[in-house]
Design an enzyme around this catalytic site. Structure first.
Site, PDB file in Angstrom:
ATOM      1  N   LYS A  73      55.191  48.275   5.481  1.00  0.00           N
ATOM      2  CA  LYS A  73      55.721  47.637   5.901  1.00  0.00           C
ATOM      3  C   LYS A  73      56.641  46.955   6.966  1.00  0.00           C
ATOM      4  CE  LYS A  73      52.317  44.872   4.505  1.00  0.00           C
ATOM      5  NZ  LYS A  73      51.003  44.546   5.167  1.00  0.00           N
ATOM      6  N   GLY A 177      37.897  31.356  -2.302  1.00  0.00           N
ATOM      7  CA  GLY A 177      38.437  30.831  -0.782  1.00  0.00           C
ATOM      8  C   GLY A 177      37.558  31.807   0.466  1.00  0.00           C
ATOM      9  N   GLY A 179      37.426  32.171   3.654  1.00  0.00           N
ATOM     10  CA  GLY A 179      38.297  33.227   5.066  1.00  0.00           C
ATOM     11  C   GLY A 179      37.302  34.392   5.591  1.00  0.00           C
ATOM     12  N   HIS A 180      37.649  34.964   6.243  1.00  0.00           N
ATOM     13  CA  HIS A 180      37.386  36.113   6.500  1.00  0.00           C
ATOM     14  C   HIS A 180      36.616  36.852   5.779  1.00  0.00           C
ATOM     15  CE1 HIS A 180      40.561  35.171   9.966  1.00  0.00           C
ATOM     16  NE2 HIS A 180      39.076  35.835  10.383  1.00  0.00           N
ATOM     17  N   VAL A 181      37.330  37.269   4.735  1.00  0.00           N
ATOM     18  CA  VAL A 181      37.142  38.340   3.947  1.00  0.00           C
ATOM     19  C   VAL A 181      35.403  37.364   2.983  1.00  0.00           C
ATOM     20  CG1 VAL A 181      36.774  39.728   1.941  1.00  0.00           C
ATOM     21  CG2 VAL A 181      38.921  39.789   3.786  1.00  0.00           C
TER      22      VAL A 181
HETATM   23  P1  NAD Z   1      41.538  34.403   5.393  1.00  0.00           P
HETATM   24  O1  NAD Z   1      43.053  33.584   5.383  1.00  0.00           O
HETATM   25  O2  NAD Z   1      40.997  34.491   5.628  1.00  0.00           O
HETATM   26  O3  NAD Z   1      41.179  33.506   4.136  1.00  0.00           O
HETATM   27  C1  NAD Z   1      41.782  32.741   2.764  1.00  0.00           C
HETATM   28  C2  NAD Z   1      40.824  31.855   2.722  1.00  0.00           C
HETATM   29  O4  NAD Z   1      41.240  31.289   1.454  1.00  0.00           O
HETATM   30  C3  NAD Z   1      41.248  30.305   3.910  1.00  0.00           C
HETATM   31  O5  NAD Z   1      39.756  29.416   3.911  1.00  0.00           O
HETATM   32  C4  NAD Z   1      41.767  29.176   2.818  1.00  0.00           C
HETATM   33  O6  NAD Z   1      41.652  28.185   3.004  1.00  0.00           O
HETATM   34  C5  NAD Z   1      41.734  29.562   1.626  1.00  0.00           C
HETATM   35  N1  NAD Z   1      42.035  29.095   0.706  1.00  0.00           N
HETATM   36  C6  NAD Z   1      43.621  29.809  -0.116  1.00  0.00           C
HETATM   37  N2  NAD Z   1      44.421  29.059  -0.931  1.00  0.00           N
HETATM   38  C7  NAD Z   1      42.751  28.904  -1.117  1.00  0.00           C
HETATM   39  C8  NAD Z   1      42.911  28.214  -2.506  1.00  0.00           C
HETATM   40  N3  NAD Z   1      43.816  27.172  -3.765  1.00  0.00           N
HETATM   41  N4  NAD Z   1      41.706  27.946  -3.605  1.00  0.00           N
HETATM   42  C9  NAD Z   1      40.519  28.123  -2.295  1.00  0.00           C
HETATM   43  N5  NAD Z   1      40.775  28.378  -1.199  1.00  0.00           N
HETATM   44  C10 NAD Z   1      41.864  28.977  -0.585  1.00  0.00           C
HETATM   45  O7  NAD Z   1      41.892  35.746   4.966  1.00  0.00           O
HETATM   46  P2  NAD Z   1      41.863  37.056   4.353  1.00  0.00           P
HETATM   47  O8  NAD Z   1      41.955  37.818   5.593  1.00  0.00           O
HETATM   48  O9  NAD Z   1      40.092  35.582   4.007  1.00  0.00           O
HETATM   49  O10 NAD Z   1      42.121  37.631   3.205  1.00  0.00           O
HETATM   50  C11 NAD Z   1      41.347  37.023   1.405  1.00  0.00           C
HETATM   51  C12 NAD Z   1      43.083  37.728   1.198  1.00  0.00           C
HETATM   52  O11 NAD Z   1      42.599  38.829   0.745  1.00  0.00           O
HETATM   53  C13 NAD Z   1      44.358  37.585   1.317  1.00  0.00           C
HETATM   54  O12 NAD Z   1      44.596  37.448  -0.316  1.00  0.00           O
HETATM   55  C14 NAD Z   1      44.868  39.146   2.283  1.00  0.00           C
HETATM   56  O13 NAD Z   1      45.690  39.604   1.390  1.00  0.00           O
HETATM   57  C15 NAD Z   1      43.915  40.190   1.065  1.00  0.00           C
HETATM   58  N6  NAD Z   1      43.427  40.646   2.029  1.00  0.00           N
HETATM   59  C16 NAD Z   1      42.415  41.036   3.291  1.00  0.00           C
HETATM   60  C17 NAD Z   1      42.108  42.002   3.948  1.00  0.00           C
HETATM   61  C18 NAD Z   1      41.240  41.688   4.844  1.00  0.00           C
HETATM   62  O14 NAD Z   1      40.920  42.588   5.459  1.00  0.00           O
HETATM   63  N7  NAD Z   1      41.824  40.927   5.393  1.00  0.00           N
HETATM   64  C19 NAD Z   1      42.520  43.549   3.145  1.00  0.00           C
HETATM   65  C20 NAD Z   1      42.577  43.529   2.148  1.00  0.00           C
HETATM   66  C21 NAD Z   1      43.381  42.106   1.555  1.00  0.00           C
END
Ligand code: NAD
Length: 347
Positions: A73, A177, A179-181
């Site tokens: 990391k 959440g 977001g992206h995922v």
């Molecule tokens: P992101 O930042 O695009 O989305 C996260 C969303 O969660 C945001 O819209 C944010 O406003 C919302 N959020 C934050 N706190 C919240 C809460 N208490 N209640 C409701 N919503 C809340 O992140 P992402 O890339 O979608 O990743 C999401 C999670 O998955 C993270 O924990 C990340 O480490 C994990 N992850 C992501 C990937 C990836 O490919 N992006 C891969 C493995 C793990």
């Protein structure tokens, strides 16, 4: 270097003045791959401790997923909480690129919290040991769609164990959440015929819920919503010894890293008959996406790996059931067994 870790490279970036670190936990299965986290930390010790914890978990994630990758990391500590932009950001990334390059390929970097595909392009100006790029042929770009595919595959395995069928049609799923995922996952589940409800602390996401045809829940009520599957896709630490009593779901399966506040919460979930899909198995699609770029597998190869999470998760949940241990213990055992097997072969 702490026992069990291979390498720690720390420096203050000559251009940026920022503290940055690369931790290589293990290269037993291949180069240590793990994203570059850009974050504000209270002090230097917290920066290094976070990098070490994350590097070790990458070793388990790669080993359990059957990938020929080690765990590592990178962290870049920003001086303030605000996201660095412009020349300040560029200086951080160039410094980090030089640090990555000094490890001569034992560590390969990619996106993580606080960094994105565009940042990988700047890092690539200083080192070839970077993936998650969007501008190169075979580049994987944003890993989130592949992560979402993997989480859905994990959910299918959970449904098979809990209900005897992998079908998600008609299942009530709450995605926390958007977001992206979370957004990509909600769309996949809707297409599978699930009844999807979503929430986000950002009310600006509400129109996205409508566009998905998903019901919007207020963040405070989402955790206790009655549903079959709860899919945490926000930050870690959502389920702790207190919030575990609020759950009204049969299954917890999402993308968020470290969704359990600590490991003993896995036993509390089992006591309440909630099936927990270990996060580092369910969300391995993101790692598979960058692995696909590193090995030139193409998009189809990445998707095949992510779909394979269904079988891995099913194996782990079945072992947990037959051995009378939690899914988390079974998942850790699954990764340890692979690391030990490889160590015996190479001895
Ligand atoms: P992101 O930042 O695009 O989305 C996260 C969303 O969660 C945001 O819209 C944010 O406003 C919302 N959020 C934050 N706190 C919240 C809460 N208490 N209640 C409701 N919503 C809340 O992140 P992402 O890339 O979608 O990743 C999401 C999670 O998955 C993270 O924990 C990340 O480490 C994990 N992850 C992501 C990937 C990836 O490919 N992006 C891969 C493995 C793990």
């Amino acid at each position: 270097m702490s026992a069990g870790f291979e390498e720690l490279a720390v420096e203050r970036g000559p251009r940026s003045g920022a503290l940055m670190a690369v931790v290589v936990h293990s290269t037993r299965l291949g180069p240590a791959l793990g994203g570059a986290r850009i974050w504000h930390y209270p002090d230097n010790d917290a920066t290094i401790a976070d990098a070490m914890r994350l590097a070790e978990s990458m070793t388990h994630k790669a080993a359990a997923a059957g990938l020929n990758l080690g765990g590592g990391k990178g962290v870049i500590a920003t001086p303030q909480e605000a996201r660095p932009e412009g020349e300040a950001r560029r200086a951080l990334l160039l410094d980090f690129g030089d640090l990555v390059d000094s490890l001569e390929g034992r560590y390969v970097t990619a996106e993580d919290v606080g960094s994105g595909a565009e940042d990988m392009e700047v890092i690539a100006e200083r080192t070839a040991h970077v993936v998650g790029r969007s501008s190169v042929p075979g580049g994987s770009g944003d890993p989130s769609p592949v992560t979402a595919l993997g989480v859905r595959a994990a959910m299918r395995a959970c449904a098979a164990v809990r209900y005897g069928s992998t079908s998600l049609a008609g299942r009530r799923v709450v995605v926390i959440g958007l977001g992206h995922v979370g957004t990509a996952l909600a769309a996949l589940l809707r297409d599978d015929g699930a009844e999807v409800a979503v929430t986000d602390i950002d009310p600006g996401r509400r129109p996205d819920a409508e566009a998905l045809g998903a019901r919007w829940l207020e963040p405070v009520s989402a955790l206790r919503a009655e549903c079959e599957i709860l899919a945490p896709c926000a930050l870690g630490g959502l389920i702790d010894e207190f919030s575990v009593d609020d759950l009204r779901c049969h299954i917890v399966c999402g993308a968020a890293n470290n969704v359990l506040a600590d490991r003993h919460v896995a036993a509390l979930l089992a006591e309440r008959d909630v099936l927990y899909a270990p996060d580092f198995i369910a969300n391995a699609g993101g790692l598979m996406s960058v692995y696909g770029e590193l090995r030139g597998l193409g998009h189809e190869g990445m998707v095949r790996l992510a779909e394979g999470i269904e079988q891995t998760m099913y194996t782990i949940l079945s072992r947990a059931g037959s051995a009378g241990v939690t899914p988390l213990e079974a998942a850790l055992e699954h990764s340890r067994a692979r690391l030990e097997r490889e160590a015996r072969i190479s001895a």
